[in-house]
Design a protein around this motif. Structure first.
Motif, PDB file in Angstrom:
ATOM      1  N   UNK A 176       1.940 -26.327 -29.495  1.00 20.09           N
ATOM      2  CA  UNK A 176       0.631 -26.959 -29.610  1.00 20.09           C
ATOM      3  C   UNK A 176      -0.477 -25.919 -29.471  1.00 20.09           C
ATOM      4  N   UNK A 177      -1.513 -25.999 -30.318  1.00 24.07           N
ATOM      5  CA  UNK A 177      -2.630 -25.044 -30.214  1.00 24.07           C
ATOM      6  C   UNK A 177      -3.613 -25.451 -29.123  1.00 24.07           C
ATOM      7  N   UNK A 178      -3.733 -26.750 -28.886  1.00 20.69           N
ATOM      8  CA  UNK A 178      -4.571 -27.233 -27.777  1.00 20.69           C
ATOM      9  C   UNK A 178      -3.715 -28.213 -27.001  1.00 20.69           C
ATOM     10  N   UNK A 179      -4.255 -28.768 -25.922  1.00 19.80           N
ATOM     11  CA  UNK A 179      -3.477 -29.727 -25.123  1.00 19.80           C
ATOM     12  C   UNK A 179      -3.051 -30.875 -26.045  1.00 19.80           C
ATOM     13  N   UNK A 180      -1.736 -31.134 -26.145  1.00 22.68           N
ATOM     14  CA  UNK A 180      -1.262 -32.139 -27.099  1.00 22.68           C
ATOM     15  C   UNK A 180      -1.707 -33.550 -26.718  1.00 22.68           C
ATOM     16  N   UNK A 181      -1.957 -34.372 -27.735  1.00 24.17           N
ATOM     17  CA  UNK A 181      -2.274 -35.780 -27.495  1.00 24.17           C
ATOM     18  C   UNK A 181      -1.120 -36.603 -28.063  1.00 24.17           C
ATOM     19  N   UNK A 182      -1.100 -37.872 -27.768  1.00 25.14           N
ATOM     20  CA  UNK A 182      -0.051 -38.744 -28.274  1.00 25.14           C
ATOM     21  C   UNK A 182      -0.024 -38.689 -29.797  1.00 25.14           C
ATOM     22  N   UNK A 183      -1.212 -38.713 -30.445  1.00 26.97           N
ATOM     23  CA  UNK A 183      -1.205 -38.741 -31.914  1.00 26.97           C
ATOM     24  C   UNK A 183      -0.824 -37.383 -32.480  1.00 26.97           C
ATOM     25  N   UNK A 184      -1.196 -36.270 -31.821  1.00 22.03           N
ATOM     26  CA  UNK A 184      -0.817 -34.958 -32.362  1.00 22.03           C
ATOM     27  C   UNK A 184       0.683 -34.748 -32.212  1.00 22.03           C
ATOM     28  N   UNK A 185       1.256 -35.284 -31.151  1.00 21.60           N
ATOM     29  CA  UNK A 185       2.714 -35.167 -30.969  1.00 21.60           C
ATOM     30  C   UNK A 185       3.428 -36.018 -32.016  1.00 21.60           C
ATOM     31  N   UNK A 186       2.854 -37.192 -32.319  1.00 25.16           N
ATOM     32  CA  UNK A 186       3.440 -38.052 -33.344  1.00 25.16           C
ATOM     33  C   UNK A 186       3.453 -37.322 -34.690  1.00 25.16           C
ATOM     34  N   UNK A 187       2.348 -36.588 -34.994  1.00 26.98           N
ATOM     35  CA  UNK A 187       2.281 -35.825 -36.259  1.00 26.98           C
ATOM     36  C   UNK A 187       3.395 -34.779 -36.310  1.00 26.98           C
ATOM     37  N   UNK A 188       3.593 -34.089 -35.157  1.00 24.51           N
ATOM     38  CA  UNK A 188       4.589 -33.011 -35.122  1.00 24.51           C
ATOM     39  C   UNK A 188       6.004 -33.560 -35.303  1.00 24.51           C
ATOM     40  N   UNK A 189       6.189 -34.825 -34.944  1.00 19.82           N
ATOM     41  CA  UNK A 189       7.541 -35.397 -35.056  1.00 19.82           C
ATOM     42  C   UNK A 189       7.784 -36.019 -36.419  1.00 19.82           C
ATOM     43  N   UNK A 190       6.709 -36.226 -37.209  1.00 16.79           N
ATOM     44  CA  UNK A 190       6.908 -36.972 -38.458  1.00 16.79           C
ATOM     45  C   UNK A 190       6.452 -36.222 -39.706  1.00 16.79           C
ATOM     46  N   UNK A 191       5.476 -35.310 -39.601  1.00 21.06           N
ATOM     47  CA  UNK A 191       4.923 -34.694 -40.815  1.00 21.06           C
ATOM     48  C   UNK A 191       5.828 -33.609 -41.376  1.00 21.06           C
ATOM     49  N   UNK A 192       5.511 -33.202 -42.617  1.00 22.12           N
ATOM     50  CA  UNK A 192       6.287 -32.131 -43.243  1.00 22.12           C
ATOM     51  C   UNK A 192       7.561 -32.694 -43.846  1.00 22.12           C
ATOM     52  N   UNK A 193       8.559 -31.823 -44.039  1.00 24.03           N
ATOM     53  CA  UNK A 193       9.811 -32.233 -44.679  1.00 24.03           C
ATOM     54  C   UNK A 193      10.492 -33.343 -43.881  1.00 24.03           C
ATOM     55  N   UNK A 236       3.848 -37.021 -22.449  1.00 27.83           N
ATOM     56  CA  UNK A 236       3.781 -37.432 -23.851  1.00 27.83           C
ATOM     57  C   UNK A 236       5.139 -37.300 -24.541  1.00 27.83           C
ATOM     58  N   UNK A 237       5.854 -36.237 -24.189  1.00 27.34           N
ATOM     59  CA  UNK A 237       7.169 -36.029 -24.805  1.00 27.34           C
ATOM     60  C   UNK A 237       8.109 -37.173 -24.442  1.00 27.34           C
ATOM     61  N   UNK A 238       8.067 -37.620 -23.179  1.00 27.13           N
ATOM     62  CA  UNK A 238       8.939 -38.727 -22.748  1.00 27.13           C
ATOM     63  C   UNK A 238       8.602 -39.998 -23.525  1.00 27.13           C
ATOM     64  N   UNK A 239       7.288 -40.185 -23.808  1.00 26.70           N
ATOM     65  CA  UNK A 239       6.892 -41.387 -24.539  1.00 26.70           C
ATOM     66  C   UNK A 239       7.289 -41.351 -26.009  1.00 26.70           C
ATOM     67  N   UNK A 240       7.350 -40.118 -26.564  1.00 30.05           N
ATOM     68  CA  UNK A 240       7.673 -39.993 -27.988  1.00 30.05           C
ATOM     69  C   UNK A 240       9.185 -39.969 -28.237  1.00 30.05           C
ATOM     70  N   UNK A 241       9.965 -39.791 -27.160  1.00 31.14           N
ATOM     71  CA  UNK A 241      11.397 -39.516 -27.339  1.00 31.14           C
ATOM     72  C   UNK A 241      12.233 -40.780 -27.556  1.00 31.14           C
ATOM     73  N   UNK A 242      13.271 -40.624 -28.402  1.00 31.59           N
ATOM     74  CA  UNK A 242      14.284 -41.681 -28.527  1.00 31.59           C
ATOM     75  C   UNK A 242      15.413 -41.427 -27.514  1.00 31.59           C
ATOM     76  N   UNK A 243      15.637 -40.125 -27.246  1.00 32.64           N
ATOM     77  CA  UNK A 243      16.661 -39.728 -26.270  1.00 32.64           C
ATOM     78  C   UNK A 243      16.020 -38.772 -25.284  1.00 32.64           C
ATOM     79  N   UNK A 244      16.419 -38.882 -24.009  1.00 35.16           N
ATOM     80  CA  UNK A 244      15.955 -37.927 -23.004  1.00 35.16           C
ATOM     81  C   UNK A 244      17.189 -37.248 -22.423  1.00 35.16           C
ATOM     82  N   UNK A 245      17.228 -35.916 -22.576  1.00 31.71           N
ATOM     83  CA  UNK A 245      18.350 -35.127 -22.086  1.00 31.71           C
ATOM     84  C   UNK A 245      17.899 -34.404 -20.823  1.00 31.71           C
TER      85      UNK A 245
END
Ligand SMILES: Nc1ncnc2c1ncn2[C@@H]1O[C@H](COP(=O)(O)OP(=O)(O)OP(=O)(O)O)[C@@H](O)[C@H]1O
Ligand SMILES: Nc1ncnc2c1ncn2[C@@H]1O[C@H](COP(=O)(O)OP(=O)(O)OP(=O)(O)O)[C@@H](O)[C@H]1O
Ligand SMILES: [Mg+2]
Ligand SMILES: [Mg+2]
Lengths: 228, 228
Positions: free
Chosen positions: B79-96, B115-124
């Motif tokens: 992340x270039x700045x403190x990540x937000x819920x929506x910026x993390x969502x972009x990183x998980x879905x955008x691109x290929x 935020x990572x815990x909220x975006x995750x389907x699995x927590x290791x």
């Protein structure tokens, strides 16, 4: 004069809590009036010395801090709310005349650690001689160099395995790069340190002849006689 | 369907970065389209895979994230700045189209990890079978149970030394207390994992026959075939 020693490193799992608890108990046993501050929300320092831990009654309290006495009589404080600069100052100065305050910090350079670094006269950086841990050293040294209080910094090599060449090489490199900033004492890897923490006592109690206990006893002597 | 796996534990130094990097490289090598997010300000995941790391030019960029390609072609974002819920969502879905996103978290449950815990389907949760590390497990399990996304949780026993009775005892106790939540795979203590990170490559490259590499390869198979 009260000496405040912050035990800090943003790298996780490098022995900050193990060092802070053994330094505090060791100084206390050698007759210095010592107070341990647990600034990590995981309260690991309290867990490590949890055997026969007593919560102090209200009259001895320092506002904003919960006070305990460990089995050996060592005073342990933990912040009741997010610590401020003035509440940390109170914890380092109020109550009986104290010789040493030892602060265990969480694995980060923000919040609690930031205040501890500002309040400290000495900063003790436990350092594993492993690649990732070494990378973080530059970051904390830069942060410490910028502090107004101009604290004295010492790096404590920990978890050393003398048969690993890389550890000896890293130790020599550290002493060359940071003359006068690396402790004479180094702490070997000693599984009895983890075992002691699971009994809620220091290794001075659990296994005084273990190599880890001997090494921390040497550190206590180095701090008592060398850090003035 | 993109599966997001967060590698988290507020206890420091338990192998979060080592696990996240080896899982990401392992999945990538087995043909899954994988992306690694380095959410730790210490950027240890990037350091571990720094050999021949290329910074991507602007056209592939995802707003708010710096993109790299590791030597084996794995995409790594920070992340270039403190990540937000929506910026993390972009990183998980955008691109290929991506099969797996692996997130390396810092040693805390606040900010980026939250935020990572909220975006995750699995927590290791990499877990050392040592007293202090075990104490923190209850805290992160409580935190995870409260998440709206109802992620699936797995505990990965790490740094196991088979000759230490305490490790076998803890492993058995874990499996009894958390049925179905402890990985089949466990990771032995292997100093070559640290050595590989100092060369900026995974152990799959540095020493594929080492026990640590074999164990992480087994974890990759367990994730590919078992986590649907
Ligand atoms: N010299 C040593 N030899 C072997 N094990 C050790 C040594 N010092 C500490 N340990 C063990 O390593 C683990 C990490 O140590 P500790 O919890 O003190 O580190 P920390 O830096 O305080 O971690 P955190 O970043 O989570 O606060 C613990 O299980 C502890 O018992
Ligand atoms: N299975 C293992 N055997 C031996 N050493 C290991 C193993 N896994 C990780 N290590 C080493 O232990 C140290 C801590 O691992 P790592 O940095 O991955 O933990 P972390 O949880 O990401 O730490 P932090 O809390 O600082 O983010 C590193 O030096 C790493 O190389
Ligand atoms: Mg600690
Ligand atoms: Mg890490």
């Amino acid at each position: 004069k009260t000496r405040v020693i912050a035990c800090a490193n943003q790298k996780g799992g490098v022995g900050k809590t193990t060092t802070a608890t053994h330094l505090a108990i060791g100084l206390h046993r050698s007759g210095c009036r010592t107070r341990l501050l647990d600034m990590d929300p995981q309260e690991n320092a309290i867990l490590c010395l949890s055997q026969d831990l007593q919560e102090e009654s209200d009259k001895q309290r320092i506002p904003g801090w919960k006070c305990y006495r460990a089995a050996e009589g060592l005073e342990i404080l933990k912040p009741e709310t997010a610590p401020t600069t003035s509440s940390l100052h109170r914890a380092c100065t109020e109550g009986d005349a104290i010789d040493y305050v030892i602060i265990d910090c969480p694995p980060s350079l923000e919040k609690g650690t930031g205040q501890a670094l500002e309040a400290a006269h000495f900063i003790l950086i436990p350092l594993q001689c492993e690649f990732l841990a070494m990378q973080g050293l530059a970051q904390i040294l830069t942060r410490v160099n910028g502090l107004a209080g101009d604290p004295v910094v010492y790096v404590l090599p920990v978890m050393l395995e003398s048969e690993k060449h890389i550890h000896q090489e890293v130790l020599e490199e550290l002493r060359a790069h940071l003359p006068g900033k690396v402790c004479e004492t180094w702490i070997p890897r000693d599984p009895f340190l983890s075992e002691a923490s699971s009994y809620g006592v220091s290794l001075f109690t659990h296994g005084p002849r273990a190599v880890g206990a001997q090494a921390y006893a040497k550190l206590v002597r180095e701090v008592c006689h060398g850090w003035t």
